[in-house]
Design an enzyme around this catalytic site. Structure first.
Site, short mmCIF file in Angstrom:
data_model
loop_
_atom_site.label_atom_id
_atom_site.label_comp_id
_atom_site.label_asym_id
_atom_site.label_seq_id
_atom_site.Cartn_x
_atom_site.Cartn_y
_atom_site.Cartn_z
N ARG A 171 37.27 5.75 -17.11
CA ARG A 171 35.84 5.44 -17.17
C ARG A 171 35.41 5.37 -18.62
O ARG A 171 35.72 6.25 -19.42
CB ARG A 171 35.03 6.52 -16.45
CG ARG A 171 35.19 6.51 -14.95
CD ARG A 171 34.37 7.61 -14.31
NE ARG A 171 34.52 7.58 -12.86
CZ ARG A 171 34.30 8.62 -12.07
NH1 ARG A 171 33.91 9.78 -12.60
NH2 ARG A 171 34.44 8.53 -10.77
N ARG A 199 27.83 13.41 -18.16
CA ARG A 199 28.54 12.14 -18.06
C ARG A 199 27.68 11.00 -18.60
O ARG A 199 26.67 11.23 -19.25
CB ARG A 199 28.97 11.93 -16.62
CG ARG A 199 29.91 13.06 -16.15
CD ARG A 199 30.52 12.77 -14.80
NE ARG A 199 31.46 13.82 -14.42
CZ ARG A 199 32.22 13.77 -13.33
NH1 ARG A 199 32.16 12.72 -12.52
NH2 ARG A 199 33.05 14.76 -13.04
N LYS A 216 30.19 18.85 -12.82
CA LYS A 216 29.71 17.63 -13.47
C LYS A 216 28.19 17.64 -13.57
O LYS A 216 27.49 18.31 -12.81
CB LYS A 216 30.17 16.40 -12.70
CG LYS A 216 29.70 16.34 -11.26
CD LYS A 216 30.36 15.18 -10.53
CE LYS A 216 30.01 15.18 -9.04
NZ LYS A 216 30.73 14.13 -8.30
N LYS A 259 24.81 14.86 -14.36
CA LYS A 259 24.43 13.45 -14.48
C LYS A 259 22.97 13.33 -14.91
O LYS A 259 22.11 14.01 -14.38
CB LYS A 259 24.65 12.75 -13.14
CG LYS A 259 26.11 12.74 -12.69
CD LYS A 259 26.31 12.05 -11.36
CE LYS A 259 27.77 12.00 -10.97
NZ LYS A 259 27.97 11.32 -9.67
N CYS A 293 31.47 2.17 -3.07
CA CYS A 293 32.38 2.86 -3.99
C CYS A 293 33.76 2.23 -3.88
O CYS A 293 34.03 1.42 -2.99
CB CYS A 293 32.44 4.35 -3.68
SG CYS A 293 33.40 4.76 -2.21
N CYS A 313 41.39 5.82 -4.65
CA CYS A 313 40.72 7.11 -4.68
C CYS A 313 41.41 8.09 -3.74
O CYS A 313 41.55 7.83 -2.54
CB CYS A 313 39.25 6.96 -4.28
SG CYS A 313 38.37 8.54 -4.27
N CYS A 353 33.95 8.47 1.38
CA CYS A 353 33.92 9.91 1.64
C CYS A 353 32.52 10.42 1.36
O CYS A 353 31.68 9.70 0.83
CB CYS A 353 34.97 10.63 0.79
SG CYS A 353 34.43 11.00 -0.90
N CYS A 359 29.50 8.84 -4.26
CA CYS A 359 29.50 8.12 -5.54
C CYS A 359 28.64 6.85 -5.49
O CYS A 359 28.11 6.43 -6.51
CB CYS A 359 30.93 7.76 -5.94
SG CYS A 359 31.94 9.21 -6.31
#
Length: 574
Positions: A75, A144, A208, A210, A430, A436, A475, A479
């Protein structure tokens, strides 16, 4: 006295990593395997990479006693999604020479590369560095990529938000130097003083983090899906006054675990532009100090706030700041999609917003978009801007350049990319399978087919130009932000999806579970009567998400909580 809970395994990995170095340098140099250890796999996330394998090949390779077909997802950190033509061309070249020949535009306004093998990982990062791009902190337990509205030339406010995105991103970068030592071969500075991470400390964040910046009336960055968001507030002359501050949004959950759930952000106050970076830092510090480090499924800021309350968070944040946030100012969101087609700003410069299905920039016989964009980048003297909806804007096109660019758009069949059904234009998927490791079902490879089937229904119902947000993820980690969509699909198993309905069209309301484990082949049949009812029975201007609640397809409350509020009312008192 109750026994203190043991920290999660990742906490000890971080403590022992020597500020994100771990064993990465040694393991990346080991050519006896295409993969790396589990611990190194966690550590390399902080440097923007995930180790993956091609799941389409797993069974065959296992049968032949071969190790998995390992490769790396990378990324790229692009605050605000803005890249120059030179950077676009370099990323295009890298994708052709070191990845799987595609560029993925992500829902965080960044590039993703897939299929980078271990022996090419350092070279790939070094090639990005030549054009001032990096993947520092693009993943991991840190802040991120910072998102913002992608049209800074359309007003002074938009330009200021892009600058804020860059300022926040730079301010919150890890300072330990591991990335430059491991991947760019910079010598480690030998000093008797211990390395210090001034913001993150030795254990960084519990999970994480964001951040997004929105410019109303567009909620294209989905502020309610982020740990921290800034919502621009303008006066009657469109001058930026400051930002409302929203905290505690997040999409991820786990099937069958009621303690995990998507959550809308709370809007807790207002801050002037000069204090926005400080607020971002102090929100990070509060989460660093109070977030749950014992259970990674319970470690996002949304759980910290739910465990203690939004009022507690605001009070604690004010203490860390040394001043109080001001009361929330009025604002309104009306959409969270992209504004496709040509646009001209007050300077006479042009901007073209293009639809990129699934965010995948790749050539096909019918749609050679990757080659076309490459040729445009060779002559374009403005910018490319990635959107939070996986789409692309060719920005700041001069009147002199427009005819040349239009000719290339026509030649490579790109010009009509945005002339699709409104349903398709408001779709997100996604990556999911085959790369993935968390995917339970298809998403990017399957949603286009689902939309094609549903387009038959919307065409019959006269709804071709009526925007309905539709999103699919493989899932429940979310995302693609499926829990905010008017129609959301979340992978439950091979070819089975939980179907959610009733999200707010402007991204201001969570949707609700309508049906579990729907086979892909049944999606059209399940949705057809609802879409037909919407076409016949909707009120003037009524959005699909609002209709399914009013018509009783899904409840207006979940566990006693009202999700049918306007976002402006969901405010914590200052």
């Amino acid at each position: 006295m109750s026994e203190e809970k043991k920290l999660s395994a990742n906490e000890y990995l971080k403590i022992e990593s020597n500020y994100l170095r771990g064993t990465l340098a040694e393991e990346l140099a080991d050519t006896s395997t295409g993969g790396i250890s589990e611990g190194a796999g966690q550590m390399i996330k902080f440097h923007g990479c995930y180790v993956q394998d091609d799941r389409d090949l797993r069974a065959s390779r296992r049968q032949h006693k071969l190790e998995k077909a390992y490769s790396f997802l990378m990324r790229v950190r692009i605050p605000g999604g803005v890249v120059s033509p030179k950077q676009w061309l370099q990323m295009d070249w890298i994708s052709e020479n070191f990845a799987n020949h595609t560029l993925k535009l992500t829902t965080r306004q960044a590039f993703q590369l897939h299929g980078v093998i271990k022996t090419q990982l350092k070279r790939t990062i070094q090639e990005m560095d030549k054009v001032a791009l990096d993947c520092i902190a693009a993943c991991g337990d840190v802040n991120r990529n910072v998102m913002c509205n992608p049209n800074p030339h359309l007003s002074e406010t938009h330009a200021e938000t892009v600058k804020l995105a860059r300022d926040i991103s730079e301010h919150l970068l890890p300072q330990g130097g591991a990335y430059h030592e491991i991947f760019l071969d910079q010598e480690k500075v030998i000093s008797s003083e211990e390395v210090v991470e001034p913001i993150y400390g030795k254990t960084y964040l519990p999970r994480k983090f964001k951040i997004a910046i929105a410019v109303p009336p567009s909620n294209d960055v989905d502020i309610h899906a982020n740990d921290l968001s800034f919502i621009a507030v303008q006066d009657e002359n469109n001058k930026l006054l400051g930002y409302n501050v929203a905290v505690g949004g997040g999409m991820g959950m786990t099937h069958g675990v009621d303690a995990t759930y998507p959550r809308l952000a709370d809007i807790i106050g207002f801050v002037t532009p000069d204090k926005a970076v400080d607020v971002a830092e102090k929100v990070i510090l509060v989460q660093r100090d109070f977030g749950d480090r014992t259970d990674r499924k319970h470690s996002r800021l949304k759980y910290t706030i739910d465990d203690r309350s939004a009022d507690w968070f605001l009070k604690t944040l004010n203490e860390y700041l040394g001043y109080d946030l001001e009361p929330v100012r009025e604002f309104e969101f009306t959409t969270n999609g992209d504004n496709f087609g040509w646009h001209e700003d007050e300077r006479g410069m042009f901007h073209l917003n293009l639809f990129i299905q699934g965010g995948r920039v790749v050539d096909s016989p019918a749609f050679p978009i990757k080659t076309g964009l490459r040729e445009i980048a060779k002559i374009h003297d403005g910018e490319f801007r990635l959107t939070a909806n996986q789409n692309l804007a060719i920005s700041n096109i001069s009147p002199e350049k427009r005819p040349e660019i239009e000719k290339l758009l026509e030649e490579y069949k790109i010009l009509k990319s945005h002339e699709r059904s409104a349903l398709r234009l408001h779709s997100i998927a996604c990556v999911a399978l085959p790369t993935c490791g968390l995917a339970l079902a298809e998403a990017e490879r399957y949603l286009p087919d689902v939309i094609t089937e549903l387009e038959e229904v919307v065409e019959e119902c006269g709804l071709r130009h009526d925007a309905i947000t539709i999103r699919m993820t493989g899932c429940p980690n979310g995302c693609g932000r499926p829990f905010l969509a008017e129609i959301g699909f979340v992978g439950r198993g091979p070819d089975k999806y939980n179907m959610y309905l009733g999200g707010g069209h402007a991204g201001h309301r969570l949707n609700k579970l309508y049906r579990e484990s729907v086979p892909g082949s049944e999606i059209k049949n399940v949705l057809r009567p609802i879409i037909e009812d919407y076409a016949k029975s909707r009120e003037e201007g009524e959005k699909f998400g609002d209709f399914v609640i009013r018509a009783g397809y899904v409840a207006a409350t979940v566990n006693g909580k009202d999700f049918h509020k306007n976002v402006k009312t969901e405010v914590v008192a200052s």
